[in-house]
Design a protein around this motif. Structure first.
Motif: not given
Length: 321
Positions: A204-232
């Motif tokens: 994914y093409a992050w902006t340089s500002l975001f990439k330089d500052k946060f590469a290596g940072h974990a995002i948690k807790p997080l929920r990911i869905n591949i469908k925008n259908d209201g499922s969990k």
């Protein structure tokens, strides 16, 4: 596989976890077992995996565990009944390695290291008279089970009663997994499915500002869905990288994301940065007066969002949103 006898010889091509487990099963049946590894030592990718904490399996129930194998779940569930996630923990315990269940449900050795487990495993296999042949690169096999190898001394051949292939995919050439075995297996008339990326990160093409500052940072807790259908979707964590996004939650969805890319040229995922909050609750809280505070300050103070989550919102959303 031939009936076990003192003369039955089994060759296993590949010294990764699949090859080692095959060696353990075959030696338990009384076969003479030979493991051939193209590198100077076995279990190299196993040790690399240990750098991330050595996730051995997942503790979830049988049905959802099988569902993680996608279109292969019917065939996989058949043998998982005989060797499930609890059996993996019992196997490690028999080798003297205790395990624990992490907050995400994943199972790890208590010391979060791969090397002690690998050493104990190899010791057990050698006690079972499993023979290891390193620096042996398999280049082919003839119809009468005669294997051809390249080693430091040149070319050598070995005839066996049966062969188990555990050659790995094409994901890590520097450790031996380059998929070169596909060519000579197909030449023998063996149908091989096209190797595709799985259990992987995505660009994914992050902006340089975001990439330089946060590469290596974990995002948690997080929920990911591949469908925008209201499922969990799935809950866990992922990691921002310089090239895009990776981590356990992304790996779990990688097959679906890959198929979307194959069909549409891209994959869209939907992120829930506050999986423990309902949309209604978020709406009520966000509509409260800010009293002069910025949106970033509100997100941090009111919802406890980390800096990387707040910045991710600004990275992906128009300010008007």
């Amino acid at each position: 596989m031939p009936k076990a006898s003192s003369t039955a010889k089994i060759a296993i091509i590949g010294g990764g976890p699949a090859g080692l487990m095959a060696a353990q099963c075959a030696s338990n049946q009384g076969f003479e077992v030979h493991v051939f590894e193209r590198k100077a030592s076995v279990g190299r990718k196993f040790l690399i995996a240990g750098r991330g904490g050595m996730n051995l399996t997942h503790s979830e129930d049988f049905s959802p565990f099988c569902a993680r194998f996608g279109t292969e779940q019917d065939s996989v569930s058949h043998w998982l009944k005989d060797f499930n996630n609890d059996a993996i923990r019992a196997w490690a315990s028999d080798l003297g390695i205790d395990t624990f269940i992490g907050s995400s449900g994943r199972v790890f050795p208590t010391d979060m290291k791969a090397a002690p487990l690998l050493r104990a495993w190899l010791k057990h296999l050698r006690e079972r008279n499993v023979q290891f042949h390193v620096n042996h690169f398999c280049t082919g096999i003839s119809a009468n089970n005669t294997l051809q190898f390249q080693n430091a001394e040149g070319e050598t051949c070995l005839q066996v009663d049966a062969v188990i292939f555990a050659c790995g995919g094409g994901s890590w050439p520097q450790l031996g997994s380059d998929g070169s075995w596909v060519t000579w297996l197909e030449a023998l008339g063996v149908k091989v499915n096209t190797l595709q990326a799985a259990n992987c990160g995505f660009n994914y093409a992050w902006t340089s500002l975001f990439k330089d500052k946060f590469a290596g940072h974990a995002i948690k807790p997080l929920r990911i869905n591949i469908k925008n259908d209201g499922s969990k979707g799935l809950q866990g964590e992922c990691v921002i990288s310089e090239y895009g996004i990776e981590g356990s939650l992304i790996y779990a969805l990688s097959r679906s994301m890959r198929e979307s890319i194959n069909q549409h040229g891209q994959a869209t995922i939907y992120l829930d940065l506050l999986p423990d909050h309902s949309v209604e609750r978020l709406s009520i809280m966000l509509n409260k007066p800010r009293n002069g505070r910025s949106l970033s300050d509100v997100l941090r103070r009111l919802f406890g969002l980390s800096a990387v989550k707040v910045s991710l919102i600004y990275e992906l959303c128009e300010r008007a949103q």
